[in-house]
Motif scaffolding. Sequence first.
Motif, mmCIF file in Angstrom:
data_model
loop_
_atom_site.group_PDB
_atom_site.id
_atom_site.type_symbol
_atom_site.label_atom_id
_atom_site.label_comp_id
_atom_site.label_asym_id
_atom_site.label_seq_id
_atom_site.Cartn_x
_atom_site.Cartn_y
_atom_site.Cartn_z
ATOM 1 N N GLN A 24 0.835 -1.203 0.000
ATOM 2 C CA GLN A 24 0.000 0.000 0.000
ATOM 3 C C GLN A 24 0.872 1.255 0.000
ATOM 4 N N GLU A 25 1.998 1.208 0.695
ATOM 5 C CA GLU A 25 2.904 2.359 0.736
ATOM 6 C C GLU A 25 3.430 2.690 -0.656
ATOM 7 N N ASN A 26 3.823 1.667 -1.409
ATOM 8 C CA ASN A 26 4.317 1.894 -2.775
ATOM 9 C C ASN A 26 3.219 2.433 -3.678
ATOM 10 N N VAL A 27 2.032 1.887 -3.535
ATOM 11 C CA VAL A 27 0.905 2.342 -4.350
ATOM 12 C C VAL A 27 0.591 3.802 -4.039
ATOM 13 N N THR A 28 0.599 4.147 -2.756
ATOM 14 C CA THR A 28 0.328 5.528 -2.341
ATOM 15 C C THR A 28 1.390 6.471 -2.887
ATOM 16 N N ARG A 29 2.650 6.062 -2.798
ATOM 17 C CA ARG A 29 3.741 6.882 -3.320
ATOM 18 C C ARG A 29 3.618 7.038 -4.839
ATOM 19 N N ALA A 30 3.312 5.952 -5.520
ATOM 20 C CA ALA A 30 3.161 6.001 -6.977
ATOM 21 C C ALA A 30 2.035 6.950 -7.371
ATOM 22 N N LYS A 31 0.933 6.896 -6.657
ATOM 23 C CA LYS A 31 -0.195 7.780 -6.966
ATOM 24 C C LYS A 31 0.185 9.241 -6.725
ATOM 25 N N LYS A 32 0.923 9.503 -5.660
ATOM 26 C CA LYS A 32 1.365 10.874 -5.364
ATOM 27 C C LYS A 32 2.218 11.409 -6.515
ATOM 28 N N TYR A 33 3.186 10.608 -6.952
ATOM 29 C CA TYR A 33 4.036 11.030 -8.068
ATOM 30 C C TYR A 33 3.219 11.211 -9.345
ATOM 31 N N PHE A 34 2.289 10.289 -9.586
ATOM 32 C CA PHE A 34 1.453 10.377 -10.780
ATOM 33 C C PHE A 34 0.637 11.665 -10.768
ATOM 34 N N ASP A 35 0.016 11.969 -9.636
ATOM 35 C CA ASP A 35 -0.795 13.184 -9.532
ATOM 36 C C ASP A 35 0.043 14.439 -9.758
ATOM 37 N N GLN A 36 1.249 14.462 -9.199
ATOM 38 C CA GLN A 36 2.144 15.602 -9.416
ATOM 39 C C GLN A 36 2.545 15.704 -10.885
ATOM 40 N N ALA A 37 2.815 14.569 -11.499
ATOM 41 C CA ALA A 37 3.177 14.556 -12.916
ATOM 42 C C ALA A 37 2.039 15.105 -13.769
ATOM 43 N N GLN A 38 0.818 14.730 -13.432
ATOM 44 C CA GLN A 38 -0.344 15.223 -14.165
ATOM 45 C C GLN A 38 -0.435 16.751 -14.088
ATOM 46 N N GLU A 39 -0.146 17.294 -12.904
ATOM 47 C CA GLU A 39 -0.177 18.749 -12.746
ATOM 48 C C GLU A 39 0.855 19.422 -13.655
ATOM 49 N N TYR A 40 2.071 18.861 -13.703
ATOM 50 C CA TYR A 40 3.094 19.427 -14.576
ATOM 51 C C TYR A 40 2.700 19.287 -16.049
ATOM 52 N N ALA A 41 2.136 18.161 -16.405
ATOM 53 C CA ALA A 41 1.727 17.958 -17.799
ATOM 54 C C ALA A 41 0.655 18.961 -18.206
ATOM 55 N N GLN A 42 -0.278 19.237 -17.307
ATOM 56 C CA GLN A 42 -1.319 20.212 -17.611
ATOM 57 C C GLN A 42 -0.744 21.610 -17.811
ATOM 58 N N LYS A 43 0.380 21.886 -17.165
ATOM 59 C CA LYS A 43 1.055 23.175 -17.325
ATOM 60 C C LYS A 43 2.049 23.151 -18.486
ATOM 61 N N GLU A 44 2.065 22.031 -19.209
ATOM 62 C CA GLU A 44 2.965 21.803 -20.339
ATOM 63 C C GLU A 44 4.437 21.850 -19.921
ATOM 64 N N GLN A 45 4.712 21.421 -18.713
ATOM 65 C CA GLN A 45 6.074 21.287 -18.207
ATOM 66 C C GLN A 45 6.434 19.799 -18.274
ATOM 67 N N PHE A 46 6.651 19.341 -19.506
ATOM 68 C CA PHE A 46 6.742 17.913 -19.759
ATOM 69 C C PHE A 46 8.007 17.263 -19.207
ATOM 70 N N GLU A 47 9.114 17.997 -19.138
ATOM 71 C CA GLU A 47 10.324 17.404 -18.575
ATOM 72 C C GLU A 47 10.113 17.049 -17.104
ATOM 73 N N ASP A 48 9.454 17.940 -16.357
ATOM 74 C CA ASP A 48 9.138 17.651 -14.960
ATOM 75 C C ASP A 48 8.119 16.526 -14.852
ATOM 76 N N ALA A 49 7.144 16.518 -15.735
ATOM 77 C CA ALA A 49 6.150 15.444 -15.740
ATOM 78 C C ALA A 49 6.820 14.095 -15.998
ATOM 79 N N ILE A 50 7.726 14.062 -16.949
ATOM 80 C CA ILE A 50 8.441 12.821 -17.282
ATOM 81 C C ILE A 50 9.195 12.302 -16.064
ATOM 82 N N ARG A 51 9.887 13.187 -15.380
ATOM 83 C CA ARG A 51 10.645 12.789 -14.185
ATOM 84 C C ARG A 51 9.713 12.160 -13.140
ATOM 85 N N LEU A 52 8.552 12.752 -12.941
ATOM 86 C CA LEU A 52 7.622 12.248 -11.934
ATOM 87 C C LEU A 52 6.908 10.972 -12.374
ATOM 88 N N TYR A 53 6.586 10.843 -13.661
ATOM 89 C CA TYR A 53 6.005 9.580 -14.141
ATOM 90 C C TYR A 53 6.999 8.440 -13.913
#
Length: 91
Positions: A24-53
């Motif tokens: 569950q800890e890994n899943v929670t961490r993965a979701k946190k990173y995914f959500d942050q990546a989505q925020e960067y992608a929406q701002k078209e900051q794809f290099e940051d999104a890639i790092r977080l994905y």
Amino acid sequence: MKKAIFYILAIISFSNSFSYGQSQENVTRAKKYFDQAQEYAQKEQFEDAIRLYKLSIAADGDQASSYFNLALSYSTINLPDSAKRYYLLAY
């Protein structure tokens, strides 16, 4: 148009539920990173999104949505070879 397609596909891919095979800890961490990546992608900051994905995948490698959105980000910044690699891993 490319931006609209990106958002539509990102929303669809997020409908995948997070893995049952990881702690569950890994899943929670993965979701946190995914959500942050989505925020960067929406701002078209794809290099940051890639790092977080990639961090999301490292936390829980069973997430098709992270692979798919990573591929989509690579495609958006015109790196088709990287995009293809992660599209294939998404499925």
